[in-house]
Design a protein around this motif. Structure first.
Motif, mmCIF file in Angstrom:
data_model
loop_
_atom_site.group_PDB
_atom_site.id
_atom_site.type_symbol
_atom_site.label_atom_id
_atom_site.label_comp_id
_atom_site.label_asym_id
_atom_site.label_seq_id
_atom_site.Cartn_x
_atom_site.Cartn_y
_atom_site.Cartn_z
ATOM 1 N N ARG A 14 -12.446 21.257 36.697
ATOM 2 C CA ARG A 14 -11.595 20.593 37.682
ATOM 3 C C ARG A 14 -11.934 19.113 37.712
ATOM 4 O O ARG A 14 -13.098 18.737 37.872
ATOM 5 C CB ARG A 14 -11.790 21.185 39.075
ATOM 6 N N ILE A 15 -10.928 18.262 37.594
ATOM 7 C CA ILE A 15 -11.127 16.813 37.587
ATOM 8 C C ILE A 15 -11.031 16.256 39.003
ATOM 9 O O ILE A 15 -11.874 15.478 39.451
ATOM 10 C CB ILE A 15 -10.085 16.126 36.689
ATOM 11 N N ALA A 16 -9.972 16.637 39.753
ATOM 12 C CA ALA A 16 -9.753 16.084 41.090
ATOM 13 C C ALA A 16 -8.867 17.029 41.875
ATOM 14 O O ALA A 16 -8.091 17.806 41.303
ATOM 15 C CB ALA A 16 -9.123 14.695 41.010
ATOM 16 N N ALA A 17 -9.010 16.961 43.209
ATOM 17 C CA ALA A 17 -8.166 17.742 44.118
ATOM 18 C C ALA A 17 -7.116 16.823 44.729
ATOM 19 O O ALA A 17 -7.397 15.671 45.072
ATOM 20 C CB ALA A 17 -9.014 18.381 45.214
ATOM 21 N N LEU A 18 -5.892 17.328 44.875
ATOM 22 C CA LEU A 18 -4.781 16.564 45.426
ATOM 23 C C LEU A 18 -4.252 17.271 46.660
ATOM 24 O O LEU A 18 -4.637 18.401 46.972
ATOM 25 C CB LEU A 18 -3.668 16.420 44.381
ATOM 26 N N SER A 19 -3.327 16.643 47.366
ATOM 27 C CA SER A 19 -2.747 17.259 48.549
ATOM 28 C C SER A 19 -1.758 18.334 48.126
ATOM 29 O O SER A 19 -1.524 18.566 46.948
ATOM 30 C CB SER A 19 -2.044 16.206 49.404
ATOM 31 N N GLY A 20 -1.152 18.967 49.109
ATOM 32 C CA GLY A 20 -0.217 20.040 48.814
ATOM 33 C C GLY A 20 1.108 19.576 48.256
ATOM 34 O O GLY A 20 1.900 20.380 47.792
#
Length: 831
Positions: free
Chosen positions: A114-120
């Motif tokens: 996983r590189i980055a988490a984003l919003s929905g």
């Protein structure tokens, strides 16, 4: 995320050599694998935010020999995929749970990273050629994601946009029907000729009517507010059998036309009966009960016998042969194709297939070897003649709906088109109108003087001191000193004892075939905007609302929703125009038959949407449609949308566009998140809902169990913030629920609570649900505020809603058009 079915095609740069690479499917992204093979992602099922608990995705690839192989499978949603040409790494946007999106590097072996988490929010991304960073659009900002560590930096950017909005025609004005005058109904239902050809029978206002074919006015056969459809005629033309609902139960009654004598042939049950068909040998009535069992009702004994237990969820539309020895019905038996069946009632033989069946849920009528059925998701009636197992079919495109029948001799089709009835020969010949000679006397409500009432001034935003309010002929005659000076002697005085009086509420997002009944009025809803359903039944609802004293809210409706051929296929909601001309023709027919606006859906091609909108505006009809994304909102407003529903992207430039275009927004806060939050935080409030409609108390429909509390609250706060921002921008907001069935009235009251949670002041919530909604529907001259001359749609409340918005639920009395109802007496099963 459900998408329209799409196919992948290959085309040369000069436009030649078009070839289909991959047939239709739920294709989300197309890209090239590191070795140069063409690949794409295919999503099975809906994403979690659409109610599914499991979603699977696969990457398919085009092999050198032209075959399709599965390169990778996932137990979650993979929406976008990109290949970095330098490293050969494949990056994807994944949604593994709740609503969080992740930018992920797929591992050639081992574990994905996983590189980055984003919003929905659904976002696009691109990876730099040197494989150091990705750029992501998310929540109205541009982000740089450092691939080595996942750090996200917001990138400042500016854009100058010139806002140009096409002008829209003004909202057409709505005019109510005045009491005491004669009025023809907007429509009739179930037109049928007697076998001897001397009479026409039909349903209007849910009563049965008889009209001689030789001339003369229609005569009412039944006279009750109970539901008295469907019906069937005896072979000798002397009797009618009909299903009658009373106190939540349905039985079968037979009435003799000459004498009016009535008898019960099937005792009322909670299950009920429908799809009646009288055998031509004159003894048995075939029917279907709510369990989909096919029963025979002997009208002589009388007695009820189950002929066939439920074989499928298909509507069977049974009929008994002329000699009473055979039963015909349609079904889709598990493991087989849909078919029409014949069952020998004299032996123990199994049912045999007679011919294929093509439709479920709509009216199907058979006389001998002739079958008539509506064309699925289209206008028109399809006629089939069956000879030696072979079918000859032809279509009549003029009819639009399910109110039709085949004449007893099998030689002509009767169908309803708005307030006209046509007889169309099945061979050669032109259609002929059969005049409906029915004029209804619109009843006039009693006069009332409401004393000691504190009346809401919607404009000033406050309640005045105790005063009088006079209601005459369904309208507010006077408020204040002049109210007591009525010249009528039959005025009924009501002491409100200082209670608070507000206009009736509007539900601006209903659905299906009607606009509700007592379940709406007991919750203060006196007007409903129906966003999609069958036009003929919506017209019938409007007749019953405006031409009777029954507890039924006013109805403003669109008929069926225009949708793309690859879109949703619930025929009772949708119609699929196949071209711009087809869409324009439907808009014209809908206008002629009484719709108040046109609803467009998500998969209708944009050229067809624009054509439909232009035709609607030419005819003075507004357009309503879903927003949901930046693309849909911008394109839709430019295509001519007048109203948006559901989610509106929470960006200030989008809100400015909506504001300057004069477009109103129905955010449906309760769908899907508001009611789910309420169900978890205050489960005791749903006890009454469980008793009212236990069949709709479903965790998947109401509490979204696949979402964690954090995810649910996050999405809920995002929705509230968008509504709060729209309110601050002074976008026109109206309350709607997108709920059908017994929950509708309660859901509208909850929606007002959700508006308050979005930060909207209580007086503006009341305005939104009254005067603003009336203005949006062109009815502000007659509804939406309490003023002399306006219709008497009135709520008398036990407590002040400006102190607590929940006080709109403390209803003491309801008036609709001057008819008064007591919520304690009114019951939801009255409709």
């Amino acid at each position: 995320m459900t998408r329209p079915p799409a196919e992948i095609r290959k085309v040369s740069f000069d436009g030649s050599g078009i070839a289909t690479v991959r047939p239709q499917g739920n294709i989300a992204s197309v890209f090239f694998l590191p070795d140069g093979r063409l690949a794409w992602t295919v999503v099975d099922g809906a994403a979690p935010n659409q109610g599914a608990t499991t979603v699977k995705t696969r990457i398919e690839s085009l092999e050198p020999d032209g075959s399709i192989a599965v390169a990778r499978s996932f137990d979650y949603l993979v929406d976008q995929a990109e290949t970095n040409v330098k490293t050969g790494g494949i990056y994807v946007r994944a949604q593994k749970g709740d609503f969080a999106h992740e930018l992920t590097l797929l591992a050639k072996s081992g574990t994905d990273r996983r590189i980055a988490a984003l919003s929905g929010e659904f976002s696009s991304f691109a990876v730099t050629p040197d494989n150091t960073a990705a750029f992501v659009g998310n929540r109205g900002h541009l982000w740089k994601v450092v691939l080595a560590g996942g750090r996200m930096d917001a990138l400042p950017f500016k854009a100058t946009v010139k806002l140009e909005i096409r002008s829209r025609p003004p909202m057409p004005k709505w005019y109510p029907i005045a009491p005491n005058g004669g009025k023809q109904p907007r429509t009739i239902q179930q037109p049928r000729l007697t076998p001897d050809g001397t009479k026409l029978l039909f349903v209007a206002l849910r009563d049965l009517w008889e009209q001689p074919m030789s001339g003369g006015p229609a005569r009412r056969i039944t006279n009750t507010s109970e539901w008295t459809v469907p019906f069937t005629i005896s072979p000798d033309s002397k009797e009618i059998a009909f299903a009658q609902w009373r106190e939540g139960k349905s039985g079968i009654q037979v009435i003799e036309l000459a004498s009016g004598q009535q008898r019960t042939v099937a005792e009322p049950t909670g299950c009920g009966y429908h799809q009646l068909s009288w055998s031509r040998h004159g003894e048995l009535v075939g029917a279907t009960d709510c369990n989909h069992d096919i029963v025979a009702i002997d009208t002589r004994t009388p007695s009820v016998k189950v002929l066939v237990k439920k074989t499928s969820n298909w509507e069977p539309f049974p009929s008994i042969s002329a000699d009473g020895k055979s039963l015909y019905y349609q079904a889709q038996v598990p493991g087989t194709s849909p078919a029409h069946y014949r069952l020998d009632l004299t032996t123990e033989a199994k049912p045999e297939v007679v011919r294929p069946a093509t439709r479920d849920g709509g009216s199907v009528e058979s006389v001998g070897d002739v079958t008539a059925e509506p064309i699925l998701n289209s206008s028109g009636i399809r006629i089939s003649r069956f000879t030696n197992g072979k079918a000859e079919t032809f279509d009549f495109k003029e009819p639009d709906g399910q109110e039709f029948s085949i004449a007893p001799d099998g030689q002509s089709l009767l169908y309803v088109e708005g307030n006209k009835l046509w007889r169309q020969p099945l061979g050669s010949g032109q259609r002929v109108e059969i005049p409906i000679r029915l004029t209804l006397n619109v009843p006039s409500p009693p006069s009332y003087l409401i004393e000691r009432a504190r009346v809401l001034d919607v404009k000033n935003g406050s309640f005045g001191p105790e005063t009088g309010l006079l209601v005459e002929n369904g309208r507010i005659k006077a408020i204040g000193a002049g109210a007591a000076r009525s010249e009528r002697r039959d005025v009924t005085k009501i002491n409100a004892e200082g209670r608070f009086v507000i206009p009736g509420l509007w539900e601006m997002h209903g659905h299906r075939d009607n606009c509700g009944g007592a379940e709406q009025l007991v919750n203060g809803v006196t007007s409903v905007r129906n966003m999609g359903g069958r036009l003929e039944t919506q017209n019938d609802h409007a007749d019953r609302s405006e031409l009777t004293d029954r507890p039924i809210p006013r109805c403003f409706y669109s008929g069926r929703i225009l949708e793309g051929a690859q879109g949703r296929r619930e025929d009772f909601y949708f119609i699929h125009p196949t071209s711009k001309e087809d869409a324009q023709a439907y808009v014209r027919r809908a206008k002629e038959q009484g719709v108040h606006f046109i609803k467009l859906y998500e998969r209708l091609p944009w050229p067809v949407q624009r054509a439909a909108a232009e035709e609607a505006h030419r005819l003075g009809l507004p357009i309503s449609a879903h927003s949901g994304s930046v693309e849909r909102t911008v394109k839709g407003i430019n295509a001519g949308y007048d109203g948006l529903t559901h989610f509106l992207p929470p960006y200030d430039d989008i809100h400015q566009m909506v504001l300057h275009a004069g477009v109103h927004w129905d955010p449906t806060l309760g769908t899907p998140f508001g009611r789910a939050v309420l169900a978890r935080s205050q489960p005791d409030r749903f006890d009454s809902v469980r008793r009212l409609a236990p069949q709709i108390w479903s965790p998947s429909l109401l509490s979204l169990p696949h979402l964690s509390d954090v995810a649910l609250q996050g999405r809920w706060l995002e929705r509230l913030e968008s509504v709060r921002s729209a309110y601050r921008r002074r976008i026109t907001l109206v309350p709607g629920t997108d709920v059908v069935g017994p929950l509708t009235g309660v859901a509208l009251q909850w929606e007002l609570e959700f508006f308050e949670q979005a930060g909207i002041p209580r007086i503006d919530i009341l305005r939104s649900a009254t005067s603003t909604s009336a203005r949006v529907m062109g009815a502000e001259a007659h509804l939406g505020s309490l003023e002399a001359g306006k219709l008497a749609d009135i709520l008398i409340l036990d407590a002040n809603p400006l102190d607590d918005i929940k006080n709109t639920q403390k209803i003491w009395r309801v008036f609709k058009g001057g008819w008064m109802f007591d919520p304690k007496v009114l019951r939801p099963n009255q409709n």
